[in-house]
Design a protein around this motif. Structure first.
Motif, PDB file in Angstrom:
ATOM      1  N   ASP A  47       0.879  -1.166   0.000  1.00 32.88           N
ATOM      2  CA  ASP A  47       0.000   0.000   0.000  1.00 32.88           C
ATOM      3  C   ASP A  47       0.920   1.221   0.000  1.00 32.88           C
ATOM      4  OD1 ASP A  47      -1.667   2.115   0.401  1.00 32.88           O
ATOM      5  OD2 ASP A  47      -2.603   1.327   2.225  1.00 32.88           O
ATOM      6  N   PRO A  48       1.133   1.849  -1.150  1.00 33.76           N
ATOM      7  CA  PRO A  48       2.092   2.952  -1.241  1.00 33.76           C
ATOM      8  C   PRO A  48       1.783   4.120  -0.303  1.00 33.76           C
ATOM      9  CG  PRO A  48       1.519   2.161  -3.426  1.00 33.76           C
ATOM     10  CD  PRO A  48       0.552   1.525  -2.470  1.00 33.76           C
ATOM     11  N   ASP A  49       0.519   4.242   0.155  1.00 36.52           N
ATOM     12  CA  ASP A  49       0.155   5.345   1.038  1.00 36.52           C
ATOM     13  C   ASP A  49       0.398   5.032   2.515  1.00 36.52           C
ATOM     14  OD1 ASP A  49      -0.705   6.883  -1.119  1.00 36.52           O
ATOM     15  OD2 ASP A  49      -2.676   5.903  -1.106  1.00 36.52           O
ATOM     16  N   ASP A  50       0.758   3.794   2.809  1.00 32.08           N
ATOM     17  CA  ASP A  50       0.980   3.367   4.195  1.00 32.08           C
ATOM     18  C   ASP A  50       2.488   3.259   4.433  1.00 32.08           C
ATOM     19  OD1 ASP A  50       1.211   2.153   6.636  1.00 32.08           O
ATOM     20  OD2 ASP A  50      -0.008   0.404   6.145  1.00 32.08           O
ATOM     21  N   PRO A  51       3.065   4.127   5.268  1.00 26.04           N
ATOM     22  CA  PRO A  51       4.506   4.100   5.512  1.00 26.04           C
ATOM     23  C   PRO A  51       5.010   2.745   6.001  1.00 26.04           C
ATOM     24  CG  PRO A  51       3.545   6.109   6.388  1.00 26.04           C
ATOM     25  CD  PRO A  51       2.406   5.247   5.969  1.00 26.04           C
ATOM     26  N   GLU A  52       4.219   2.075   6.846  1.00 23.45           N
ATOM     27  CA  GLU A  52       4.639   0.765   7.349  1.00 23.45           C
ATOM     28  C   GLU A  52       4.699  -0.257   6.216  1.00 23.45           C
ATOM     29  OE1 GLU A  52       3.106  -2.717  10.435  1.00 23.45           O
ATOM     30  OE2 GLU A  52       2.370  -0.658  10.672  1.00 23.45           O
ATOM     31  N   SER A  53       3.709  -0.201   5.315  1.00 22.86           N
ATOM     32  CA  SER A  53       3.690  -1.116   4.174  1.00 22.86           C
ATOM     33  C   SER A  53       4.861  -0.833   3.235  1.00 22.86           C
ATOM     34  CB  SER A  53       2.366  -0.987   3.420  1.00 22.86           C
ATOM     35  OG  SER A  53       2.325  -1.858   2.308  1.00 22.86           O
ATOM     36  N   ARG A  54       5.148   0.440   3.008  1.00 27.56           N
ATOM     37  CA  ARG A  54       6.289   0.795   2.150  1.00 27.56           C
ATOM     38  C   ARG A  54       7.588   0.290   2.758  1.00 27.56           C
ATOM     39  NH1 ARG A  54       5.264   5.689  -1.527  1.00 27.56           N
ATOM     40  NH2 ARG A  54       7.533   5.809  -1.591  1.00 27.56           N
ATOM     41  N   ALA A  55       7.735   0.410   4.074  1.00 28.39           N
ATOM     42  CA  ALA A  55       8.957  -0.041   4.736  1.00 28.39           C
ATOM     43  C   ALA A  55       9.102  -1.553   4.661  1.00 28.39           C
ATOM     44  CB  ALA A  55       8.953   0.416   6.192  1.00 28.39           C
ATOM     45  N   ARG A  56       7.976  -2.269   4.666  1.00 28.55           N
ATOM     46  CA  ARG A  56       7.999  -3.721   4.630  1.00 28.55           C
ATOM     47  C   ARG A  56       8.301  -4.244   3.232  1.00 28.55           C
ATOM     48  NH1 ARG A  56       3.641  -4.258   6.915  1.00 28.55           N
ATOM     49  NH2 ARG A  56       2.193  -4.737   5.215  1.00 28.55           N
ATOM     50  N   HIS A  57       7.889  -3.502   2.221  1.00 28.02           N
ATOM     51  CA  HIS A  57       7.986  -4.009   0.853  1.00 28.02           C
ATOM     52  C   HIS A  57       9.006  -3.297  -0.025  1.00 28.02           C
ATOM     53  CE1 HIS A  57       4.656  -6.756   1.378  1.00 28.02           C
ATOM     54  NE2 HIS A  57       3.893  -5.782   1.828  1.00 28.02           N
ATOM     55  N   THR A  58       9.626  -2.245   0.461  1.00 23.22           N
ATOM     56  CA  THR A  58      10.613  -1.527  -0.354  1.00 23.22           C
ATOM     57  C   THR A  58      11.814  -1.133   0.501  1.00 23.22           C
ATOM     58  OG1 THR A  58       9.744   0.712   0.050  1.00 23.22           O
ATOM     59  CG2 THR A  58       8.769  -0.536  -1.775  1.00 23.22           C
ATOM     60  N   ILE A  59      12.897  -0.797  -0.170  1.00 22.93           N
ATOM     61  CA  ILE A  59      14.081  -0.271   0.496  1.00 22.93           C
ATOM     62  C   ILE A  59      14.766   0.702  -0.455  1.00 22.93           C
ATOM     63  CG2 ILE A  59      15.429  -2.279  -0.271  1.00 22.93           C
ATOM     64  CD1 ILE A  59      17.239  -1.869   2.149  1.00 22.93           C
ATOM     65  N   MET A  60      15.110   1.872   0.026  1.00 15.45           N
ATOM     66  CA  MET A  60      15.852   2.823  -0.789  1.00 15.45           C
ATOM     67  C   MET A  60      17.314   2.373  -0.817  1.00 15.45           C
ATOM     68  SD  MET A  60      13.521   4.709  -1.920  1.00 15.45           S
ATOM     69  CE  MET A  60      14.614   5.773  -2.879  1.00 15.45           C
ATOM     70  N   LEU A  61      17.845   2.245  -2.007  1.00 18.78           N
ATOM     71  CA  LEU A  61      19.192   1.723  -2.176  1.00 18.78           C
ATOM     72  C   LEU A  61      20.180   2.855  -2.461  1.00 18.78           C
ATOM     73  CD1 LEU A  61      18.378  -1.449  -4.323  1.00 18.78           C
ATOM     74  CD2 LEU A  61      18.848  -1.325  -1.870  1.00 18.78           C
ATOM     75  N   HIS A  62      21.274   2.839  -1.743  1.00 19.66           N
ATOM     76  CA  HIS A  62      22.357   3.805  -1.920  1.00 19.66           C
ATOM     77  C   HIS A  62      23.656   3.072  -1.607  1.00 19.66           C
ATOM     78  CE1 HIS A  62      22.015   3.904   2.448  1.00 19.66           C
ATOM     79  NE2 HIS A  62      20.730   4.216   2.288  1.00 19.66           N
ATOM     80  N   ARG A  63      24.784   3.765  -1.654  1.00 14.87           N
ATOM     81  CA  ARG A  63      26.071   3.105  -1.502  1.00 14.87           C
ATOM     82  C   ARG A  63      26.169   2.303  -0.205  1.00 14.87           C
ATOM     83  NH1 ARG A  63      30.998   3.202  -3.807  1.00 14.87           N
ATOM     84  NH2 ARG A  63      30.275   4.739  -5.325  1.00 14.87           N
ATOM     85  N   ASP A  64      25.774   2.888   0.907  1.00 16.26           N
ATOM     86  CA  ASP A  64      25.877   2.172   2.178  1.00 16.26           C
ATOM     87  C   ASP A  64      24.947   0.966   2.237  1.00 16.26           C
ATOM     88  OD1 ASP A  64      27.826   3.859   3.104  1.00 16.26           O
ATOM     89  OD2 ASP A  64      26.445   5.150   4.230  1.00 16.26           O
ATOM     90  N   ALA A  65      23.771   1.086   1.604  1.00 16.20           N
ATOM     91  CA  ALA A  65      22.799  -0.010   1.645  1.00 16.20           C
ATOM     92  C   ALA A  65      23.288  -1.243   0.893  1.00 16.20           C
ATOM     93  CB  ALA A  65      21.462   0.451   1.081  1.00 16.20           C
ATOM     94  N   VAL A  66      24.169  -1.045  -0.090  1.00 15.52           N
ATOM     95  CA  VAL A  66      24.641  -2.185  -0.889  1.00 15.52           C
ATOM     96  C   VAL A  66      26.107  -2.508  -0.618  1.00 15.52           C
ATOM     97  CG1 VAL A  66      22.949  -1.769  -2.702  1.00 15.52           C
ATOM     98  CG2 VAL A  66      25.206  -0.698  -2.877  1.00 15.52           C
ATOM     99  N   ARG A  67      26.673  -1.895   0.404  1.00 12.99           N
ATOM    100  CA  ARG A  67      28.077  -2.154   0.718  1.00 12.99           C
ATOM    101  C   ARG A  67      28.273  -3.614   1.140  1.00 12.99           C
ATOM    102  NH1 ARG A  67      31.873   1.542   1.919  1.00 12.99           N
ATOM    103  NH2 ARG A  67      30.244   3.117   2.289  1.00 12.99           N
ATOM    104  N   GLY A  68      29.163  -4.307   0.459  1.00 13.70           N
ATOM    105  CA  GLY A  68      29.506  -5.673   0.815  1.00 13.70           C
ATOM    106  C   GLY A  68      28.547  -6.749   0.351  1.00 13.70           C
ATOM    107  N   ILE A  69      27.438  -6.378  -0.284  1.00 10.88           N
ATOM    108  CA  ILE A  69      26.470  -7.419  -0.651  1.00 10.88           C
ATOM    109  C   ILE A  69      26.976  -8.311  -1.780  1.00 10.88           C
ATOM    110  CG2 ILE A  69      24.517  -5.994   0.106  1.00 10.88           C
ATOM    111  CD1 ILE A  69      23.811  -5.604  -2.852  1.00 10.88           C
ATOM    112  N   GLU A  70      27.993  -7.851  -2.507  1.00 12.99           N
ATOM    113  CA  GLU A  70      28.549  -8.674  -3.588  1.00 12.99           C
ATOM    114  C   GLU A  70      29.177  -9.964  -3.058  1.00 12.99           C
ATOM    115  OE1 GLU A  70      31.898  -5.947  -2.318  1.00 12.99           O
ATOM    116  OE2 GLU A  70      29.714  -5.799  -2.588  1.00 12.99           O
TER     117      GLU A  70
END
Length: 365
Positions: A47-70
């Protein structure tokens, strides 16, 4: 510009390097990247209008978020096998597109096998800006010579098969190693060739049981350590097994047994030999990616962003003749990728063969 990334189908090593490459390449251009969790199932449930639902189903990706995942196998975005066109509630494509729009997704990168990429091709027909990334350890997506996860699956299979030799030798048995590969026997063929097992049975060629048994018995007899190993694709079939009743079970029960188990029972019924059966299964896709899957994952991810920047969406990134390229997203619908039996396999002796090496790409296939 905001790019959405999702992974669908079974996990394979190489997905996380690809996610990292997409994220870093997009961020270098000043774009935002949003990870869509649990594939298309997550897109439909959010539910894009529900912050809790957005947090459960999405993640904003940036350098720190993908550090070491390789260095990590699987996918940090999790996965599902859902196709929005075939849900219990009917075709939910419209809902998926509305949710993507409400999430501000301008272009989409989807990583998956046959099912995920078929839906991506459908979206491309609808005009959605999408780039497909092929991944499957079976390496059976039509239109590309290489899919993420294949090299690591082969590496794992070779290592575990060679480890199994000591047990087969200790007990002087015929070892039967079953690998994933419902439609294509490529994983079994290459893994069997590299581990130099005695015989290989692939999905493309029905197994002549009497011929295979005769060869395995010969291999075992003349091996100083008294064992032999046969590698077999899960999708392999055995000629005439439905008309025999050596296993003492019905045809329905027989079909519910793994092909490696059926083969072992047939060997036991026709000879005095017992077999050691090993399904490598999910361990083929477990753990960190090998060097090839890291390299291709990084390249596929960076290339996907380049194609979006160039306005060349509706494409699938691929490797052809050892070179990175792209084809229309719908290319996978135009054929079936299977082992080139005349050029790479001898069904009479159940072994790989390399007739002409000159000019072939590194990965043989």
């Amino acid at each position: 510009m905001r790019i959405g990334i999702l992974t669908g189908g079974g996990d394979v090593p190489g997905l996380n390097p690809c996610i990292r490459a997409i994220t870093l390449s997009a961020r270098e251009r000043g774009w935002e990247v949003i990870g869509l969790k649990r594939g298309w199932q997550g897109v439909l449930e959010i539910d894009p209008d529900d912050p809790e639902s957005r947090a459960r189903h999405t993640i904003m990706l940036h350098r720190d978020a993908v550090r070491g995942i390789e260095n990590v196998g699987g996918t940090i975005l999790h996965s599902s096998r859902l196709d929005p066109r075939t849900t219990d509630s009917g075709d939910q494509t419209g809902l998926a597109l509305r949710n993507l729009d409400r999430l501000g997704v301008d272009a989409l990168v989807t990583m998956g096998g046959d099912g995920t990429l078929r839906f991506s091709a459908y979206l491309a027909q609808l005009g959605v800006k999408v780039i497909s990334v092929p991944k499957t350890m079976d390496n059976d997506v039509f239109g590309t010579d290489y899919c993420l996860g294949f090299s690591t699956a082969v590496t794992r299979s070779v290592a575990m098969t060679n480890s199994l030799r000591t047990t087969c030798a200790s007990h002087e048995r015929i070892g039967i190693v079953e690998l994933f590969g419902r439609r294509s026997g490529e994983t079994a063929l290459l893994s069997g060739f590299l581990s130099q097992v005695e015989r290989i049975a692939i999905a493309e060629v029905p197994v002549d049981f009497e011929g295979l048994l005769s060869l395995l018995l010969h291999d075992k007899k003349y091996n100083p350590n008294g064992y032999a190993i046969c590698m077999i694709s899960e999708g392999a079939t055995i000629l005439g097994e439905d008309v025999h009743d050596e296993m003492g079970v019905s045809n329905i029960e027989r079909r519910n047994l793994k092909v490696s188990t059926r083969l072992a029972r047939m060997i036991a019924s026709r000879s005095q030999e017992s077999s050691l059966v090993q399904e490598i299964g999910y361990l083929m896709r477990a753990g960190e990616p090998d060097a090839i899957d890291r390299m291709v994952g990084f390249a596929y991810g960076a290339y996907a962003v380049q194609l979006i920047e160039q306005g060349r969406t509706g494409k699938m990134v691929c490797l052809q003749d050892g070179k990175y390229s792209c084809v229309d997203a719908g290319m996978l619908l135009e054929g079936t990728r299977r082992v080139n039996v005349p050029g790479l396999y001898d069904p009479a002796i159940f072994r790989a063969r390399l007739r002409d090496v000159e000019g072939m790409p590194m990965f043989v296939y």
